[in-house]
Design a protein around this motif. Structure first.
Motif, mmCIF file in Angstrom:
data_model
loop_
_atom_site.group_PDB
_atom_site.id
_atom_site.type_symbol
_atom_site.label_atom_id
_atom_site.label_comp_id
_atom_site.label_asym_id
_atom_site.label_seq_id
_atom_site.Cartn_x
_atom_site.Cartn_y
_atom_site.Cartn_z
ATOM 1 N N THR A 150 0.824 -1.218 0.000
ATOM 2 C CA THR A 150 0.000 0.000 0.000
ATOM 3 C C THR A 150 0.856 1.265 0.000
ATOM 4 N N ARG A 151 2.040 1.225 0.609
ATOM 5 C CA ARG A 151 2.920 2.407 0.580
ATOM 6 C C ARG A 151 3.355 2.714 -0.849
ATOM 7 N N THR A 154 0.313 4.004 -2.815
ATOM 8 C CA THR A 154 -0.012 5.355 -2.358
ATOM 9 C C THR A 154 0.905 6.377 -3.023
ATOM 10 N N PRO A 160 -3.675 8.655 -0.487
ATOM 11 C CA PRO A 160 -3.640 7.495 0.416
ATOM 12 C C PRO A 160 -4.450 6.321 -0.122
ATOM 13 N N HIS A 162 -5.644 2.284 0.420
ATOM 14 C CA HIS A 162 -5.816 1.234 1.426
ATOM 15 C C HIS A 162 -6.468 0.019 0.774
ATOM 16 N N PRO A 164 -8.771 -2.707 1.954
ATOM 17 C CA PRO A 164 -9.592 -3.136 3.086
ATOM 18 C C PRO A 164 -9.606 -4.656 3.253
ATOM 19 N N LEU A 256 -13.373 1.383 4.474
ATOM 20 C CA LEU A 256 -12.621 2.573 4.066
ATOM 21 C C LEU A 256 -13.026 3.793 4.878
ATOM 22 N N ARG A 259 -11.308 4.356 8.322
ATOM 23 C CA ARG A 259 -9.892 4.744 8.392
ATOM 24 C C ARG A 259 -9.725 6.225 8.657
#
Length: 259
Positions: A150-151, A154, A160, A162, A164, A256, A259
């Motif tokens: 995810t980094r 992103t 950002p 994510h 889920p 989502l 978060r």
């Protein structure tokens, strides 16, 4: 499976306009939170109200235009000051009607402004699903076990991102990949259930489309529930029963939002 309850225009507008009692608001907030479609509509109407307030801030404190007074045609028959108050009331009514009409436009209920075609990213999401879901050895570019998934996405998508968790509803995250979408980067996460069925969540940064509630699109037997929650646009694609897809889209949206 719980059937998604849809709310009437009256209920949604009463919530958005603050016309409910404290207890009614608590109950409605809880119900709307469980329905992404209605939560999205409520958000759109709040944004519309904010825009109207900004657009007409201070307008009612201004002197009533002579043209409006003349149009009312009643100035000579009213005592001094009363005509102005009545005209101001008329202005309030006009603005309220414009706001109401705008609200219906936002929901796509006016025949003069039917909802437009699905944004291109929706069919890009379905196409990507069709291409990668059949893959046996390389269904994803980066596996879910790799912490940087995810980094990395992103950084590439520019917002950002994510993935889920859907394990509690029977779907395991396999991993994800980076994809092109009209010259922009997009991300795709793939999920699989115990029966080997696959589902993909496609997302990209979106600046041209405002926030939307859930909508459904189909192409060649594949379906996708999509929505925009800026700065990202989402499309959950698969070849599942529409009701099951809706339940899964609700699950994705709810996770989502937390978060």
């Amino acid at each position: 499976m719980t059937t998604e309850r849809r709310f009437s225009d009256t209920e949604i507008n009463a919530l958005v306009d603050g016309e409910l009692t404290a207890q009614e608001r608590v109950e409605m907030d809880a119900l709307v939170a469980s329905s992404p479609a209605d939560a999205g509509l409520a958000r759109e109407l709040r944004e519309l109200n904010d825009a109207m307030r900004q657009r007409y801030a201070g307008r009612l404190e201004e002197p009533v235009p002579p043209a409006m007074l003349a149009a009312l045609g009643r100035v000579p028959r009213w005592p001094a000051g009363l005509a102005t108050r009545q005209a101001t009331l008329a202005a309030v009514v006009v603005i309220a009607l414009l706001a109401a009409a705008a609200g219906y436009v936002a929901r796509g209920l006016l025949a003069e402004h039917p909802p437009g075609p699905e944004p291109p990213f929706v069919f890009n999401a379905i196409s990507a699903h069709r291409i990668y879901v059949p893959e046996v050895r390389h269904p994803v570019e980066v596996k879910a076990a790799e912490e940087h998934l995810t980094r990395w996405l992103t950084k590439r998508v520019g917002a950002p991102v994510h993935a889920p968790s859907l394990t509690d509803v029977g779907w395991r995250l396999m991993g994800g990949r980076l994809l092109p979408d009209g010259g922009q980067p997009a991300a795709q996460f793939m999920y699989e259930d115990a029966g080997g069925r696959r589902l993909t969540l496609y997302l990209r940064k979106e600046t041209d489309v405002g926030n939307t509630a859930f909508r459904f699109a189909e192409q060649d037997g594949f379906g996708a529930f999509y929505w925009v929650d800026r700065p990202l646009a989402y499309a959950l694609a698969g070849r599942l029963d529409r009701e099951e897809m809706l339940a899964l889209a609700n699950a994705v949206y709810a996770r989502l939002e937390k978060r």
